[in-house]
Write a protein that holds these residues in place. Sequence first.
Motif, mmCIF file in Angstrom:
data_model
loop_
_atom_site.group_PDB
_atom_site.id
_atom_site.type_symbol
_atom_site.label_atom_id
_atom_site.label_comp_id
_atom_site.label_asym_id
_atom_site.label_seq_id
_atom_site.Cartn_x
_atom_site.Cartn_y
_atom_site.Cartn_z
ATOM 1 N N MET A 45 -79.772 -26.693 3.909
ATOM 2 C CA MET A 45 -78.651 -26.404 4.395
ATOM 3 C C MET A 45 -78.796 -26.139 5.824
ATOM 4 N N ALA A 46 -79.815 -25.772 6.379
ATOM 5 C CA ALA A 46 -80.292 -25.327 7.874
ATOM 6 C C ALA A 46 -80.050 -26.841 8.535
ATOM 7 N N ASN A 47 -80.686 -28.024 7.737
ATOM 8 C CA ASN A 47 -80.612 -29.275 8.374
ATOM 9 C C ASN A 47 -79.385 -29.755 8.459
ATOM 10 N N ASP A 48 -78.499 -29.545 7.382
ATOM 11 C CA ASP A 48 -77.092 -30.130 7.455
ATOM 12 C C ASP A 48 -76.479 -29.287 8.443
ATOM 13 N N LEU A 49 -76.631 -28.063 8.712
ATOM 14 C CA LEU A 49 -75.836 -27.408 9.853
ATOM 15 C C LEU A 49 -76.292 -28.005 11.301
ATOM 16 N N LEU A 50 -77.440 -28.369 11.489
ATOM 17 C CA LEU A 50 -77.884 -28.781 12.760
ATOM 18 C C LEU A 50 -77.228 -30.412 12.836
ATOM 19 N N LEU A 51 -77.137 -31.128 11.893
ATOM 20 C CA LEU A 51 -76.282 -32.320 11.892
ATOM 21 C C LEU A 51 -74.913 -32.380 11.723
ATOM 22 N N GLY A 52 -74.211 -31.320 11.726
ATOM 23 C CA GLY A 52 -72.838 -30.986 11.703
ATOM 24 C C GLY A 52 -72.400 -31.596 10.501
ATOM 25 N N LYS A 53 -73.046 -31.504 9.216
ATOM 26 C CA LYS A 53 -72.633 -31.718 8.006
ATOM 27 C C LYS A 53 -72.162 -30.780 7.212
ATOM 28 N N ARG A 54 -71.354 -31.085 5.985
ATOM 29 C CA ARG A 54 -71.022 -29.946 5.135
ATOM 30 C C ARG A 54 -72.069 -29.055 4.808
ATOM 31 N N LEU A 55 -71.794 -27.597 4.543
ATOM 32 C CA LEU A 55 -72.705 -26.981 3.849
ATOM 33 C C LEU A 55 -72.613 -26.655 2.622
ATOM 34 N N GLU A 56 -73.744 -26.142 1.810
ATOM 35 C CA GLU A 56 -73.536 -25.707 0.497
ATOM 36 C C GLU A 56 -73.291 -24.073 0.467
ATOM 37 N N LEU A 57 -73.116 -23.562 1.689
ATOM 38 C CA LEU A 57 -72.893 -22.398 1.768
ATOM 39 C C LEU A 57 -72.107 -21.331 0.833
ATOM 40 N N ALA A 58 -70.896 -21.967 0.121
ATOM 41 C CA ALA A 58 -70.103 -21.169 -0.932
ATOM 42 C C ALA A 58 -71.128 -21.131 -2.148
ATOM 43 N N TRP A 59 -72.074 -21.878 -2.272
ATOM 44 C CA TRP A 59 -72.791 -21.697 -3.543
ATOM 45 C C TRP A 59 -74.125 -21.071 -3.566
ATOM 46 N N LEU A 60 -74.357 -20.803 -2.195
ATOM 47 C CA LEU A 60 -75.714 -19.781 -1.877
ATOM 48 C C LEU A 60 -75.419 -18.485 -1.411
ATOM 49 N N SER A 61 -75.320 -18.232 -0.236
ATOM 50 C CA SER A 61 -74.978 -16.818 0.187
ATOM 51 C C SER A 61 -73.486 -16.520 -0.115
ATOM 52 N N GLY A 62 -72.541 -17.450 -0.112
ATOM 53 C CA GLY A 62 -71.329 -17.191 -0.494
ATOM 54 C C GLY A 62 -71.263 -16.806 -1.980
ATOM 55 N N ARG A 63 -72.158 -17.395 -2.623
ATOM 56 C CA ARG A 63 -71.962 -16.992 -4.113
ATOM 57 C C ARG A 63 -72.743 -15.344 -4.464
#
Length: 305
Positions: free
Chosen positions: A256-274
């Motif tokens: 997720m950190a790598n995706d954030l740096l690359l401007g990609k979608r995040l799995e946030l809703a299924w991790l800290s969001g969950r």
Amino acid sequence: MRIAIMGSGAIGGYLGARLAGAGQDVTFIARGAHLEAMRRHGLQLESPRGNVSLPQVTATEMPSDVGHVDIVFFAVKLYDNEEAAAAIVPMVGPETRVVTLQNGIDSVETLARWVPPSQVVGGVAYISGYIKEPGVIVHAGGATQFYVGGHNDPVIGALQTACTRAGNIGLEAVEDIDQVLWTKFVTLCAFAGATSLMRSGIGPVLADPEARIFLGQLRDEGMAVAKAAGHPMRDGYEADARSRWQNLPPDTRSSMANDLLLGKRLELAWLSGRMHALGNELGVPTPAHTAVYRALHLYAKGAEP
């Protein structure tokens, strides 16, 4: 064995490269530039445990062209779950096992809406890697350990044998995969939340006293949520999680950190969001995970707002 890799990124690419290199019949399902590179030049795996160079691989964008397989490794990003789950149906025969190696705790339930539940096998992956460029997978070092359900299942047993023969794939079938999924969920949510929010590898997070406290808060909140949900962490879990993080290369970041740096979608809703949602549902305070969720929510769909 006939094996399909649904999602040929770091996890799927690593497994597929090792298994194909050992002679298994592997089809990679991918899209975009990564698919085109595999079609033109094959697949390369760079790993401190030994590189694999596959000048030719079977790769497609269409699961419907593959036919029935013995194993589907399901390793797409969580936000693609429903579309990908529907797409694999033509590959699933009466004896196929769909092994999900995704983050979070919801993959088995999602897949069971599309595939007979008895053929869905939960699993977790402990491996750090990324796509260096289209057609090139990098294993960043550290563990290459996979835990799956299907204890005493002959199809999973055959998969274990194939992984052992391929080498550098530690695949273990366990009796209680639910507990393994929750343990990975708690560990990953803390790791992903900290390295994403702080834009840092795990080494600097552990070295800085304030950052280390925040990582510990994320871990402890996850433990409290898991306990309230009926999946308490085993004795000694805190030390095990700390040891796992300390044994990673210092610059290792979560996917997720790598995706954030690359401007990609995040799995946030299924991790800290969950974690945030479960905390609200179960009456467990999750201020650290809620902070991660709210601070990164602007970036959840990719790119900067």
